[in-house]
Scaffold this motif. Structure first.
Motif, mmCIF file in Angstrom:
data_model
loop_
_atom_site.group_PDB
_atom_site.id
_atom_site.type_symbol
_atom_site.label_atom_id
_atom_site.label_comp_id
_atom_site.label_asym_id
_atom_site.label_seq_id
_atom_site.Cartn_x
_atom_site.Cartn_y
_atom_site.Cartn_z
ATOM 1 N N ARG A 137 0.853 -1.184 0.000
ATOM 2 C CA ARG A 137 0.000 0.000 0.000
ATOM 3 C C ARG A 137 0.882 1.225 0.000
ATOM 4 N N GLY A 138 0.712 2.078 -1.026
ATOM 5 C CA GLY A 138 1.502 3.296 -1.131
ATOM 6 C C GLY A 138 0.918 4.409 -0.289
ATOM 7 N N GLY A 139 1.463 5.608 -0.477
ATOM 8 C CA GLY A 139 0.971 6.770 0.262
ATOM 9 C C GLY A 139 -0.319 7.282 -0.326
ATOM 10 N N GLU A 140 -0.827 8.353 0.243
ATOM 11 C CA GLU A 140 -2.078 8.931 -0.237
ATOM 12 C C GLU A 140 -1.804 9.825 -1.434
ATOM 13 N N ASN A 141 -1.563 9.188 -2.563
ATOM 14 C CA ASN A 141 -1.242 9.934 -3.776
ATOM 15 C C ASN A 141 -2.351 9.884 -4.789
ATOM 16 N N GLY A 142 -3.523 9.428 -4.414
ATOM 17 C CA GLY A 142 -4.652 9.405 -5.322
ATOM 18 C C GLY A 142 -5.620 10.515 -5.015
ATOM 19 N N ALA A 143 -6.661 10.627 -5.840
ATOM 20 C CA ALA A 143 -7.681 11.642 -5.614
ATOM 21 C C ALA A 143 -8.416 11.336 -4.322
ATOM 22 N N GLU A 144 -8.763 12.375 -3.595
ATOM 23 C CA GLU A 144 -9.485 12.281 -2.336
ATOM 24 C C GLU A 144 -8.734 11.404 -1.329
ATOM 25 N N GLY A 145 -7.408 11.436 -1.402
ATOM 26 C CA GLY A 145 -6.609 10.725 -0.416
ATOM 27 C C GLY A 145 -6.601 9.224 -0.550
ATOM 28 N N ARG A 146 -6.995 8.692 -1.700
ATOM 29 C CA ARG A 146 -6.997 7.240 -1.864
ATOM 30 C C ARG A 146 -5.571 6.707 -1.888
ATOM 31 N N GLN A 147 -5.383 5.572 -1.259
ATOM 32 C CA GLN A 147 -4.087 4.917 -1.309
ATOM 33 C C GLN A 147 -4.004 4.023 -2.533
ATOM 34 N N LYS A 148 -2.868 4.058 -3.200
ATOM 35 C CA LYS A 148 -2.654 3.223 -4.361
ATOM 36 C C LYS A 148 -1.832 2.016 -3.970
ATOM 37 N N THR A 149 -2.203 0.876 -4.536
ATOM 38 C CA THR A 149 -1.461 -0.350 -4.279
ATOM 39 C C THR A 149 -0.385 -0.511 -5.337
ATOM 40 N N VAL A 150 0.815 -0.822 -4.896
ATOM 41 C CA VAL A 150 1.938 -1.043 -5.801
ATOM 42 C C VAL A 150 2.193 -2.544 -5.868
ATOM 43 N N TYR A 151 2.101 -3.115 -7.074
ATOM 44 C CA TYR A 151 2.323 -4.546 -7.281
ATOM 45 C C TYR A 151 3.673 -4.754 -7.952
ATOM 46 N N GLN A 152 4.495 -5.601 -7.342
ATOM 47 C CA GLN A 152 5.727 -6.034 -7.983
ATOM 48 C C GLN A 152 5.418 -7.330 -8.734
ATOM 49 N N THR A 153 5.648 -7.319 -10.053
ATOM 50 C CA THR A 153 5.201 -8.426 -10.899
ATOM 51 C C THR A 153 6.336 -8.953 -11.753
ATOM 52 N N LEU A 154 6.137 -10.163 -12.232
ATOM 53 C CA LEU A 154 7.028 -10.712 -13.244
ATOM 54 C C LEU A 154 6.698 -10.100 -14.599
ATOM 55 N N LYS A 155 7.493 -10.428 -15.597
ATOM 56 C CA LYS A 155 7.299 -9.880 -16.930
ATOM 57 C C LYS A 155 5.935 -10.307 -17.493
ATOM 58 N N ALA A 156 5.257 -9.358 -18.103
ATOM 59 C CA ALA A 156 3.917 -9.634 -18.643
ATOM 60 C C ALA A 156 4.007 -10.579 -19.833
ATOM 61 N N LYS A 157 3.009 -11.460 -19.935
ATOM 62 C CA LYS A 157 2.921 -12.399 -21.044
ATOM 63 C C LYS A 157 1.539 -12.320 -21.660
ATOM 64 N N GLU A 158 1.486 -12.622 -22.948
ATOM 65 C CA GLU A 158 0.232 -12.482 -23.681
ATOM 66 C C GLU A 158 -0.758 -13.569 -23.282
ATOM 67 N N LEU A 159 -1.991 -13.148 -23.045
ATOM 68 C CA LEU A 159 -3.063 -14.059 -22.671
ATOM 69 C C LEU A 159 -4.051 -14.262 -23.814
ATOM 70 N N TRP A 160 -4.352 -13.178 -24.521
ATOM 71 C CA TRP A 160 -5.294 -13.226 -25.650
ATOM 72 C C TRP A 160 -4.927 -12.125 -26.634
ATOM 73 N N LYS A 161 -5.100 -12.413 -27.926
ATOM 74 C CA LYS A 161 -4.860 -11.428 -28.978
ATOM 75 C C LYS A 161 -5.950 -11.542 -30.026
ATOM 76 N N LYS A 162 -6.426 -10.417 -30.484
ATOM 77 C CA LYS A 162 -7.517 -10.400 -31.461
ATOM 78 C C LYS A 162 -7.061 -10.933 -32.817
ATOM 79 N N THR A 163 -7.921 -11.707 -33.433
ATOM 80 C CA THR A 163 -7.664 -12.196 -34.791
ATOM 81 C C THR A 163 -7.990 -11.096 -35.793
ATOM 82 N N PRO A 164 -7.103 -10.816 -36.755
ATOM 83 C CA PRO A 164 -7.395 -9.737 -37.718
ATOM 84 C C PRO A 164 -8.681 -10.008 -38.492
ATOM 85 N N LEU A 165 -9.342 -8.923 -38.894
ATOM 86 C CA LEU A 165 -10.559 -9.050 -39.685
ATOM 87 C C LEU A 165 -10.225 -9.570 -41.082
ATOM 88 N N PRO A 166 -11.143 -10.255 -41.727
ATOM 89 C CA PRO A 166 -10.867 -10.766 -43.090
ATOM 90 C C PRO A 166 -10.710 -9.623 -44.086
#
Length: 798
Positions: A609-638
């Motif tokens: 949980r980060g500091g109150e750096n959001g609007a109206e004093g909301r706390q932002k959550t900071v996630y440490q993550t691994l490298k992003a990988k593709e889950l779904w990709k759109k098929t091009p239109l014909p």
């Protein structure tokens, strides 16, 4: 004293105005006159000083522009020059920011061109297509420039010879029939000849100019689109680099104080940009939303390198840390191991060849006024809309398009971990919107009792059935079951709000997905679809809102946020973000992407949980993550999709004629078939016939219901019929755009004692055991009736 501001200038134009500049702690902000010209921002104490005394100048080519709050912004060149500026209002600040960004982009390009000017004589290396394209564009521009100069010269000559011709004609009128007559006539003839020659030259130059413009306009449009996409990608890359740089700085500072195991670079809040303007997202009356620098509910940063020590099997190692060392398959392994083309599915079976084209959309002009002028004085809900606004698919077929990316559910069915399975369900949820980005046509409203089957058991292992189960309000039920271990069902009704410039469509009802092997039961609701530029302009569609996917067995949740489009936002358009959490609220995966292109996932290693750096004093959550990988990709239109209503490959096959389907199937609807074939006038006439037939059937059904309800009151039946006619008169046409008034009329008809004893053929209304909501659930029998070819119980609706 401040001058009224003109519209934001194009790159290269001069932009002037008053701004407040920070001087020192004694005087604070002082009013100064700023001038932006040729990539340079200069300021003066007064406008009178522009001619002799400049107080300071900064080159925007190397400057950095940062926004502090609603009115303040900072310009710095990274050295000794830093201007802290404040505008009189947020709108004025945005005008300056836009003008400065445009000027900075042009100054940067000019500087790059000047740096490369010394290399112009050297030939480009092999494979450098960009240089050849650039030289081609430059050559074309020079040719167009010469043609413009020819047009300008011809214009001057025409003006000159035209004046001379006019003077000669005036003199000719005053000449008496003397010896001068022949001389004057000869002069007029010569000047008329010169005028004709010059006019012909100008016409030829115009023709050449137009032919060149037509030949190169499409190429320039594609080049411009490519440049825009590249700019978006570069902005995304720069944003990621800035976050990583900020993360490294804070990690370095934290490492000097805290032990490595306890250092948390996300706790330091000074590196986070202040957020302004989140409250504007609550204003649902705005067509566009104010931009905010960080609209996300969380921040993701790369995880500590210690999580990557097992380079070959880092995710499986993490799975064991999370308690998944019981032989289950991780999401990263699942993405490789869950290929839907398993060996047992590769049996040699003759596959039906589906069509890949439909007739091109006719270029019929449609005047909205020609429709509305005949409806003056009528209620909005009674205005029938012609098929010109439609696409040749019914709402049932459009609902079946949710299965476009059924492979995501196939992969999810193979997951042993519910959190990983949730990621695939979330990606499937987002993928159902990918076909709507260009689809501005309205689908046909199904008739009551209309059905649509999508039998893909041979190709894809699933079968789907939709039925229109209610007319007031319009509602459709959908049931799909797959041989690969999942079932999907939903009941969708639509509510709409017309707000002048745009139309908001709110789907009502829940979607359920049940996996047979794990008994995991997921449910969610759809977001709001907004159709913009209803009255004037080009129609475009946006999806916005939030989706909560719930696993009713385990308590896992996924919160997805569809960001509304904002003209001023620098973020990527159509953005979707999400977090997958367990029943205790602990985050395990972060999802990100766009609903029209792709979705990615990242495994969460640590959250803070980060500091109150959001609007109206909301706390932002900071996630440490691994490298992003593709889950779904759109098929091009014909190919040629723009001429086929922007249908996807699946959508092109939905209305393909098929033997053995029920008589109520949407493929058998005649007006829809005529529209697909381009016979729109016949389709409009047939649509009116079907609507009137449905009204007649409904009146008879209500009459029978009234008789069964009060068999002894036969003398009152004429009065009931009279009231019935009043209710029917207020019934909107089947193809009207639904408004809030439709629900009012529906409620009035139900409360006034009218009964409709209609029951769906293949679905039954029950209370859902998971959500407690009343919904229509498939009762079975359709596919058995198809196998036997027995459709005697189906009504004749067409």
């Amino acid at each position: 004293m401040s001058e009224p501001k003109a519209p934001i200038p194009a790159p290269g134009d001069t932009y002037k105005g008053w701004l407040f500049k920070w001087t020192n702690y004694i005087k604070g902000y002082q009013r100064r006159w700023f001038v932006l010209s040729n990539g340079l921002l200069s300021y003066y104490r007064t406008q009178a000083e522009m001619g002799h005394t400049c107080r300071g100048t900064i080159n925007l080519a190397t400057a950095n522009i940062a926004v502090e709050d609603s009115c303040n912004f900072v310009i710095s060149n990274g050295g000794t020059q830093t201007y802290h500026l404040k505008a009189s209002s947020e709108v004025e600040r945005q005008r300056w920011i836009t003008a400065l960004e445009l000027a900075k982009a042009k100054a940067f390009r000019m500087q790059a061109e000047s740096d490369d000017s010394g290399d112009e004589s050297s030939p480009p290396a092999a494979g450098q297509g960009g240089g050849s394209r650039n030289s081609e564009v430059q050559s074309t521009l020079r040719t167009l420039g010469s043609k413009v100069e020819d047009l300008s010269t011809c214009n001057d000559l025409i003006a000159k010879h035209g004046s001379a011709l006019q003077r000669s004609l005036s003199e000719l009128e005053g000449v008496r029939l003397e010896g001068q007559t022949s001389e004057k006539i000869r002069q007029v003839t010569e000047r008329a000849t010169l005028f004709r020659i010059t006019s012909n030259a100008m016409i030829n130059a115009c023709r050449d100019f137009l032919s060149l413009a037509q030949a190169h306009s499409k190429r320039w449009q594609k080049a411009l689109q490519a440049e825009r996409e590249q700019r978006v990608r570069l902005e995304e890359t720069l944003e990621q680099l800035a976050k990583q740089h900020n993360h490294l700085e804070r990690a370095f500072r934290g490492a000097t104080v805290l032990p490595p195991s306890q250092s948390n670079p996300a706790i330091d809040n000074k590196g986070s940009a202040p957020v302004k303007g989140d409250a504007s997202d609550e204003d649902d009356e705005n067509e566009f939303f104010d931009a905010c620098e960080d609209v996300q509910e969380f921040i993701t940063v790369p995880a500590d390198p210690k999580y990557h020590r097992r380079s070959g099997s880092n995710v499986s190692g993490i799975s064991s840390e999370m308690g998944m060392d019981d032989g289950t398959t991780s999401l990263d392994e699942q993405s490789v191991a869950s290929n839907p083309e398993s060996p047992q599915s590769q049996e040699v079976v003759p596959m039906r060849k589906r069509r890949s084209r439909i007739p091109d959309k006719p270029n019929y002009s449609l005047n909205l006024w020609s429709i509305m002028k005949n409806c003056i004085g009528k209620e909005l809900s009674k205005i029938p809309m012609p098929v010109n606004f439609n696409e040749p698919l019914s709402m049932l077929q459009r609902l079946s398009e949710d299965l476009e990316y059924y492979e995501l559910l196939d992969r999810g069915a193979k997951c042993h971990n519910s959190l990983e399975q949730m990621c695939y369900v979330a990606a499937f949820t987002v993928s159902s919107y990918s076909t709507t980005v260009h689809r501005t046509g309205k689908p046909f409203n199904p008739l009551l009792g209309e059905t649509f089957e999508l039998d893909r058991a041979q190709e894809s292992g699933y079968r789907s059935l939709c039925e229109q189960v209610s007319h007031h309000p319009p509602a459709a039920a959908h049931h799909a079951i797959s041989e690969r271990g999942w079932t999907l069902r939903q009941e969708i009704a639509l509510a709409s709000k017309f707000r002048g410039k745009y139309l908001s469509i709110m789907p009502l009802g829940s979607i359920h997905c049940i996996f047979e092997k794990s008994s995991n039961h997921y449910s969610w609701k759809k977001v709001t679809t907004t159709v913009h530029n209803i009255i004037v302009g080009k129609l475009w569609i946006d999806q916005s809102g939030e989706i909560d996917i719930v696993n009713h067995k385990t308590g896992d949740r996924c919160h997805l946020k569809f960001a509304p489009y904002s003209y001023f936002s620098r973020d990527v358009a159509r953005k979707v973000t999400g977090v997958v959490t367990d029943k205790d609220g602990k985050a395990h995966f972060v999802l990100s992407g766009t609903w029209d292109e792709k979705m990615e996932y990242s495994r969460v290693m640590q959250s803070t949980r980060g500091g109150e750096n959001g609007a109206e004093g909301r706390q932002k959550t900071v996630y440490q993550t691994l490298k992003a990988k593709e889950l779904w990709k759109k098929t091009p239109l014909p190919d040629g999709a723009e001429n086929m209503y922007y249908f996807s490959t699946l959508a092109l096959t939905l209305n393909e004629p098929e033997e053995g389907v029920a008589p109520t199937d949407s493929r058998r609807r005649p007006d829809q078939r005529m529209m697909e074939q381009g016979r729109w006038e016949e389709a409009n006439a047939e649509k009116q016939r079907l609507e009137e037939k449905q009204r007649t059937v409904r009146r008879e059904r209500e009459r029978e219901a009234n008789r069964s309800a009060s068999p002894s009151e036969e003398g009152k039946e004429p009065a009931a019929d009279a009231a019935e006619e009043v209710e029917i008169a207020s019934e909107p046409s089947e193809t009207t755009y639904k408004t809030d008034m439709d629900e009012t009329f529906s409620d009035l008809s139900l409360s006034s004692g009218h009964q409709d004893n209609y029951k769906a053929m293949w679905f039954e209304r029950r209370v859902d055991p998971a959500t407690g909501e009343p919904t229509h659930i498939y009762t079975g029998g359709y596919w058995e009736a198809k196998d036997q070819g027995s459709w005697d119980s189906c009504p004749d609706i067409f």
